[in-house]
Design an enzyme around this catalytic site. Structure first.
Site, PDB file in Angstrom:
ATOM      1  N   HIS A   1       0.839  -1.204   0.000  1.00 55.03           N
ATOM      2  CA  HIS A   1       0.000   0.000   0.000  1.00 55.03           C
ATOM      3  C   HIS A   1       0.876   1.256   0.000  1.00 55.03           C
ATOM      4  O   HIS A   1       0.690   2.164  -0.825  1.00 55.03           O
ATOM      5  CB  HIS A   1      -0.896  -0.051   1.251  1.00 55.03           C
ATOM      6  CG  HIS A   1      -1.781   1.138   1.463  1.00 55.03           C
ATOM      7  ND1 HIS A   1      -3.145   1.090   1.287  1.00 55.03           N
ATOM      8  CD2 HIS A   1      -1.512   2.407   1.865  1.00 55.03           C
ATOM      9  CE1 HIS A   1      -3.669   2.288   1.563  1.00 55.03           C
ATOM     10  NE2 HIS A   1      -2.689   3.098   1.926  1.00 55.03           N
ATOM     11  N   GLU A   2       1.858   1.293   0.907  1.00 57.17           N
ATOM     12  CA  GLU A   2       2.729   2.471   0.995  1.00 57.17           C
ATOM     13  C   GLU A   2       3.639   2.583  -0.231  1.00 57.17           C
ATOM     14  O   GLU A   2       3.933   3.686  -0.691  1.00 57.17           O
ATOM     15  CB  GLU A   2       3.553   2.440   2.290  1.00 57.17           C
ATOM     16  CG  GLU A   2       2.726   2.417   3.574  1.00 57.17           C
ATOM     17  CD  GLU A   2       1.669   3.511   3.677  1.00 57.17           C
ATOM     18  OE1 GLU A   2       1.837   4.582   3.069  1.00 57.17           O
ATOM     19  OE2 GLU A   2       0.649   3.286   4.367  1.00 57.17           O
TER      20      GLU A   2
ATOM     21  N   HIS B   1       1.720   4.336  -2.923  1.00 55.76           N
ATOM     22  CA  HIS B   1       1.712   5.798  -2.727  1.00 55.76           C
ATOM     23  C   HIS B   1       2.984   6.398  -3.332  1.00 55.76           C
ATOM     24  O   HIS B   1       2.943   7.402  -4.042  1.00 55.76           O
ATOM     25  CB  HIS B   1       1.674   6.158  -1.238  1.00 55.76           C
ATOM     26  CG  HIS B   1       0.307   6.110  -0.624  1.00 55.76           C
ATOM     27  ND1 HIS B   1      -0.830   6.587  -1.252  1.00 55.76           N
ATOM     28  CD2 HIS B   1      -0.104   5.668   0.597  1.00 55.76           C
ATOM     29  CE1 HIS B   1      -1.870   6.425  -0.450  1.00 55.76           C
ATOM     30  NE2 HIS B   1      -1.460   5.859   0.677  1.00 55.76           N
TER      31      HIS B   1
ATOM     32  N   HIS C   1      -5.250   7.232  -2.302  1.00 52.77           N
ATOM     33  CA  HIS C   1      -6.260   6.248  -1.899  1.00 52.77           C
ATOM     34  C   HIS C   1      -7.388   6.245  -2.918  1.00 52.77           C
ATOM     35  O   HIS C   1      -7.632   7.257  -3.587  1.00 52.77           O
ATOM     36  CB  HIS C   1      -6.845   6.600  -0.518  1.00 52.77           C
ATOM     37  CG  HIS C   1      -5.846   6.480   0.585  1.00 52.77           C
ATOM     38  ND1 HIS C   1      -5.582   7.491   1.471  1.00 52.77           N
ATOM     39  CD2 HIS C   1      -5.026   5.454   0.929  1.00 52.77           C
ATOM     40  CE1 HIS C   1      -4.648   7.089   2.320  1.00 52.77           C
ATOM     41  NE2 HIS C   1      -4.290   5.865   2.010  1.00 52.77           N
TER      42      HIS C   1
END
EC number: 3.4.24.-
Length: 235
Positions: A161-162, A165, A171
């Site tokens: 997830h990070e 980014h 998101h």
């Protein structure tokens, strides 16, 4: 032909380091983690490979200032994620040597929690990870942080997830204004409730990325800012 390979340098805080009997046990654990990250990245269908360049295990004696100076005693001891990512980014901006210089992304794995500081000196633990938007390849912005409370799936999700980014995706449900890359398509067209990794993660979609995330990452890959992750293919 070029291959897309995102190279990682992992640093661990003393709380994470001391959970392991040896450095090799810790490194094995992190290596297994990257198998999981690769599986999730594969759902983008962009041919992105991940490669672990190396791991530095900090102890209480060797922890750098960005960790030591920002630890909120609690109890339990924890971090303010915004303060920590800012301090970490600045630290590696000023310490560009060895693996920290060569890598595409730097991640801190901490066994301590992160969240909002309360007035009484404790922390409301509510944050699994944090990373700089579209920071890949930028020496002063290529940092991310993942907390690890030893549940393997959660850990892999957080790291993936990070990472995404850092590869230019906000998101799900968020517009391009939340991406630090001009012209990004953003992810406003993919509602968080669809349950993908960058959204609310439901049972059906929690192990894959949304079509919007794919578009955002694809956009970043098309820009000169992503040049460090393209390399000659190995046989």
């Amino acid at each position: 032909d070029d291959c897309i390979v995102v190279e990682y340098y992992i640093v661990t805080d003393s709380a994470f380091t001391k959970r392991f009997k040896s450095n090799s046990a810790l490194t094995n654990y992190v290596t297994v983690m990257f198998t999981g990250v690769q599986n999730l990245m594969d759902t983008l269908e962009l041919g992105i490979g991940v490669r672990l360049l190396g791991v530095t295990t900090f102890t209480e004696k060797t922890e750098p200032s960005f960790i030591k100076d920002n630890l909120i005693p609690g109890p339990p001891a924890a971090f303010d994620p915004d303060v920590l990512i800012s301090a970490m980014s600045k630290y590696y901006c000023n310490h560009q040597t060895g693996l920290a210089k060569d890598t595409d992304l730097i991640f801190l794995i901490t066994a301590r929690g992160m969240g909002d500081p309360r007035e009484d000196g404790t922390v409301d633990i509510n944050t699994a990870g944090i990373a700089n938007s579209a920071g890949v390849c930028k020496p002063c912005f290529k940092s991310g942080i993942a907390t690890d409370d030893s549940d393997y799936n959660e850990r892999v999700d957080t790291l993936a997830h990070e990472s995404v980014h850092l590869l230019g995706s906000p998101h799900d449900g968020e517009g391009p204004n939340l991406v630090s890359l001009e012209g990004s398509p953003g992810a406003a067209n993919c509602p968080a409730k669809a349950g993908y990794i960058m959204g609310n993660r439901n049972d059906k979609n929690k192990y894959k990325f949304s079509p919007c995330t794919k578009k955002c990452v694809e956009y970043l890959l098309s820009k000169p800012t992503a040049s460090c992750i393209f390399q000659q293919c190995r046989d």
